[in-house]
Design an enzyme around this catalytic site. Structure first.
Site, PDB file in Angstrom:
ATOM      1  N   PRO A 147       4.738   9.686  -2.910  1.00 20.61           N
ATOM      2  CA  PRO A 147       5.001  10.541  -1.750  1.00 20.61           C
ATOM      3  C   PRO A 147       4.305  10.141  -0.454  1.00 20.61           C
ATOM      4  O   PRO A 147       3.426  10.844   0.049  1.00 20.61           O
ATOM      5  CB  PRO A 147       4.537  11.913  -2.241  1.00 20.61           C
ATOM      6  CG  PRO A 147       3.419  11.598  -3.183  1.00 20.61           C
ATOM      7  CD  PRO A 147       3.838  10.325  -3.870  1.00 20.61           C
ATOM      8  N   CYS A 148       4.730   9.038   0.110  1.00 20.78           N
ATOM      9  CA  CYS A 148       4.157   8.612   1.387  1.00 20.78           C
ATOM     10  C   CYS A 148       4.512   9.597   2.502  1.00 20.78           C
ATOM     11  O   CYS A 148       3.855   9.616   3.541  1.00 20.78           O
ATOM     12  CB  CYS A 148       4.571   7.193   1.729  1.00 20.78           C
ATOM     13  SG  CYS A 148       6.332   6.899   1.731  1.00 20.78           S
TER      14      CYS A 148
END
Length: 185
Positions: A137-138
């Protein structure tokens, strides 16, 4: 290297999942970013063959549950990526950011043990090279100011994901033009 290409519908558009023979997720991209996917696959794996097929059932179910609101559903999805030591270290740290929370580039850099503020730039570059959208989850990394800086798959998607996770930073009050201010304020 032979990899499987799977397509899934999502609220953000068609997803392209790339898995290996052990059903580990190697890449996740969006159909409208197909060139991005192929570039990253070449950079990480060199020569490869993509064979279209169905998504692994557990992966499709986890993504469905995530989009239905179970923010922890993706935690069990196994990923395997190539990349530099720093990139893999950053991508592993991204997976430890809980759904519904955000961090800044500098905070992530410090959490990884880098005290030099310039390392936030290197950490940001590693985040930008992430080949696995959503599961790694950047999108949960934002600027210290709360601004939603770059996202390889488009800021509209980053904004949607953070809203879905109830993690949007509070809006900063808009400045009031001088001519609109009441006397004495």
């Amino acid at each position: 290297m032979k990899l499987d290409l799977c397509k899934l519908e999502s609220p953000l558009g068609e997803l392209l999942l790339v898995t290996d023979s052990q059903e580990q997720l190697r890449a996740l991209d969006f159909a409208d970013h197909r060139a991005h996917l192929h570039r990253l696959l070449r950079e990480h794996y060199g020569a490869h063959e993509l064979v279209e097929g169905p998504a692994p059932a557990h992966m499709a179910a986890a993504l469905r549950r995530y989009f239905e609101g179970d923010l922890a559903a993706l935690d069990a999805v196994a990923t395997l990526t190539a990349g530099s030591d720093l990139q893999r270290q950053v991508w592993a740290a991204l997976r430890r950011i809980p759904g519904g929370q955000t961090t800044s580039y500098g905070e992530l850099s410090r959490a990884l043990g880098y005290d030099d503020p310039r390392m936030a730039i290197e950490v940001g570059a590693a985040i930008g090279a992430n080949p696995i959208a959503i599961v790694v989850p950047c999108h949960r990394v934002i600027a210290k100011s709360g601004d939603l800086k770059g996202y390889a798959w488009g800021l509209h998607r980053k904004r949607w994901l953070l809203a879905h996770e109830h993690a949007l930073p509070p809006a900063r009050p808009a400045s009031v033009p001088q001519e609109a201010r009441l006397p004495g304020f």
